[in-house]
Design an enzyme around this catalytic site. Structure first.
Site, PDB file in Angstrom:
ATOM      1  N   ASP A  67       0.811  -1.217   0.000  1.00 10.76           N
ATOM      2  CA  ASP A  67       0.000   0.000   0.000  1.00 10.76           C
ATOM      3  C   ASP A  67       0.844   1.266   0.000  1.00 10.76           C
ATOM      4  O   ASP A  67       2.059   1.232   0.210  1.00 10.76           O
ATOM      5  CB  ASP A  67      -0.964   0.003   1.200  1.00 10.76           C
ATOM      6  CG  ASP A  67      -0.309  -0.502   2.493  1.00 10.76           C
ATOM      7  OD1 ASP A  67       0.931  -0.517   2.562  1.00 10.76           O
ATOM      8  OD2 ASP A  67      -1.039  -0.878   3.423  1.00 10.76           O
ATOM      9  N   ASP A 136      -7.956  -2.744  13.966  1.00  8.08           N
ATOM     10  CA  ASP A 136      -9.331  -3.032  13.520  1.00  8.08           C
ATOM     11  C   ASP A 136      -9.366  -4.247  12.592  1.00  8.08           C
ATOM     12  O   ASP A 136     -10.385  -4.531  11.976  1.00  8.08           O
ATOM     13  CB  ASP A 136      -9.931  -1.790  12.825  1.00  8.08           C
ATOM     14  CG  ASP A 136      -9.119  -1.339  11.607  1.00  8.08           C
ATOM     15  OD1 ASP A 136      -8.103  -2.004  11.274  1.00  8.08           O
ATOM     16  OD2 ASP A 136      -9.497  -0.335  10.972  1.00  8.08           O
ATOM     17  N   HIS A 138      -7.404  -4.640   9.884  1.00  6.57           N
ATOM     18  CA  HIS A 138      -7.058  -4.397   8.474  1.00  6.57           C
ATOM     19  C   HIS A 138      -5.756  -5.105   8.109  1.00  6.57           C
ATOM     20  O   HIS A 138      -4.875  -5.301   8.951  1.00  6.57           O
ATOM     21  CB  HIS A 138      -7.010  -2.895   8.143  1.00  6.57           C
ATOM     22  CG  HIS A 138      -5.895  -2.121   8.758  1.00  6.57           C
ATOM     23  ND1 HIS A 138      -6.099  -1.023   9.561  1.00  6.57           N
ATOM     24  CD2 HIS A 138      -4.547  -2.265   8.683  1.00  6.57           C
ATOM     25  CE1 HIS A 138      -4.937  -0.539   9.944  1.00  6.57           C
ATOM     26  NE2 HIS A 138      -3.969  -1.277   9.430  1.00  6.57           N
ATOM     27  N   GLU A 143      -9.696  -1.905   4.980  1.00  4.66           N
ATOM     28  CA  GLU A 143     -10.372  -1.577   6.234  1.00  4.66           C
ATOM     29  C   GLU A 143     -11.667  -2.376   6.376  1.00  4.66           C
ATOM     30  O   GLU A 143     -12.204  -2.875   5.375  1.00  4.66           O
ATOM     31  CB  GLU A 143     -10.696  -0.080   6.254  1.00  4.66           C
ATOM     32  CG  GLU A 143      -9.471   0.834   6.298  1.00  4.66           C
ATOM     33  CD  GLU A 143      -8.890   0.992   7.701  1.00  4.66           C
ATOM     34  OE1 GLU A 143      -8.940   0.044   8.508  1.00  4.66           O
ATOM     35  OE2 GLU A 143      -8.372   2.083   7.992  1.00  4.66           O
TER      36      GLU A 143
END
Ligand code: F6R
Length: 236
Positions: A67, A136, A138, A143
C-alpha cells in the site's frame, strides 16, 4: 495455519527473517510481498544483517508492497516508498527497478490499481506475502467493510487507523485520509503468507481474526481460508 507465539519482538523479527531468507535461498527470484509499519522493522534489520554477512542475496528478488498513501510521492519521508528504501532496499543488493509500491500520486488511481494487479499477475503472483495487522483487523489498508474488496483500490482510512498511524507524523491532521491498497485477490493468491504482530494490544484482534467468524468487518479473517499461512505473535 501455523500460529507461533514468542516472548520478545527480537525473536519474532528473527523468526520472520528466517522464513523470508529461506524463501529467497530456495527461490532466488522470489516475488516478495512486503509491508510497512512498525511490525516489520526488526525483520528488515535482521535481513540486512544477514545480507551483510553474505547469507542472503536479493539480486534476483522482486518486491511488491501492499500500500501507499494517496498524495505522497516517494520522496516524502512519510511515504511507504521512502520507508521501504530507508528500512530495507538501500541496504541490500536489490535492484530498485524490481521494487514496486503503488503510486499514490497517480492521476488515475483506479487505473494505477488495475495496472498494479496486472503487474503482480505478470510476475506470476506473489511467492511470499508479509503482513502486519491493524487494531481493527485491516491487512494492507483493507479496512473493515461490508465486502472484501478484491482488487487494488483506493480506500478511506478509518479514524482508528489515522490515529494509530499519526505516531509517524507531526500530528493527526497530517495523516493522509486516503490510501491505495492491494486488494484481497493478490493477497490471498500469494503462495505463502507470513503475518507478524507484536504487543498485547494486538492479541484481541488476532483472536477475532483467526479464531472468529470470517467476515469483511474483520478483513484479516479471510486469511483463515489461506492454505499456507504462518502467524508469528510476540507478547512484547
Ligand atoms: C502497512 C500495512 C498495514 C500495517 C498495519 C499494522 O503496509 O499494510 O496493514 O501492517 O497497520 O501496522 P503496525 O505494524 O505499525 O502495527
Amino acid at each position: 495455519m501455523k500460529f507461533i507465539t514468542v516472548d520478545t519482538y527480537e525473536k519474532l523479527s528473527r523468526q520472520a527473517a528466517n522464513i523470508i531468507s529461506a524463501q529467497v535461498i530456495i527461490k532466488p527470484d522470489s516475488v516478495l510481498g512486503l509491508a510497512t509499519g512498525s511490525s516489520p522493522v526488526g525483520t528488515y534489520k535482521q535481513l540486512i544483517e544477514w545480507y551483510r554477512k553474505g547469507d542472503i542475496d536479493f539480486s534476483r528478488v522482486t518486491t511488491v508492497n501492499l500500500d501507499e498513501y494517496v498524495g505522497l510521492s516517494g520522496k516524502d519521508e512519510q511515504s511507504y516508498r521512502y520507508f521501504m528504501n530507508k528500512n530495507l532496499f538501500e541496504h541490500v543488493n536489490i535492484d530498485l527497478a524490481n521494487t514496486f509500491v503503488p503510486n499514490g500520486c497517480a492521476v488515475d488511481l483506479a487505473g494505477e490499481g488495475e495496472q498494479y494487479d496486472a503487474h503482480i499477475k505478470a510476475l506470476g503472483g506473489i511467492d511470499m506475502q508479509l503482513l502486519g495487522i491493524g487494531h481493527d483487523g485491516h491487512i494492507g489498508f483493507n479496512e473493515p467493510d461490508d465486502v472484501f474488496v478484491k482488487s487494488t483500490h483506493v480506500v478511506e482510512l478509518h479514524e482508528s487507523t489515522v490515529k494509530a498511524n499519526s505516531r509517524f507524523f507531526a500530528n493527526e491532521q497530517e495523516v493522509p485520509r486516503l490510501a491505495i491498497t492491494m486488494g484481497m485477490v493478490s493477497i490471498m493468491q500469494a503462495k505463502k503468507i507470513l503475518l507478524i504482530a507484536s504487543g498485547k494490544q494486538k492479541r484481541d484482534i488476532l483472536e477475532k481474526a483467526f479464531y472468529g467468524p470470517i467476515t469483511p468487518r474483520i478483513p484479516a479473517s479471510i486469511l483463515q481460508l489461506h492454505p499456507d499461512i504462518t502467524v508469528i505473535y510476540s507478547e512484547e
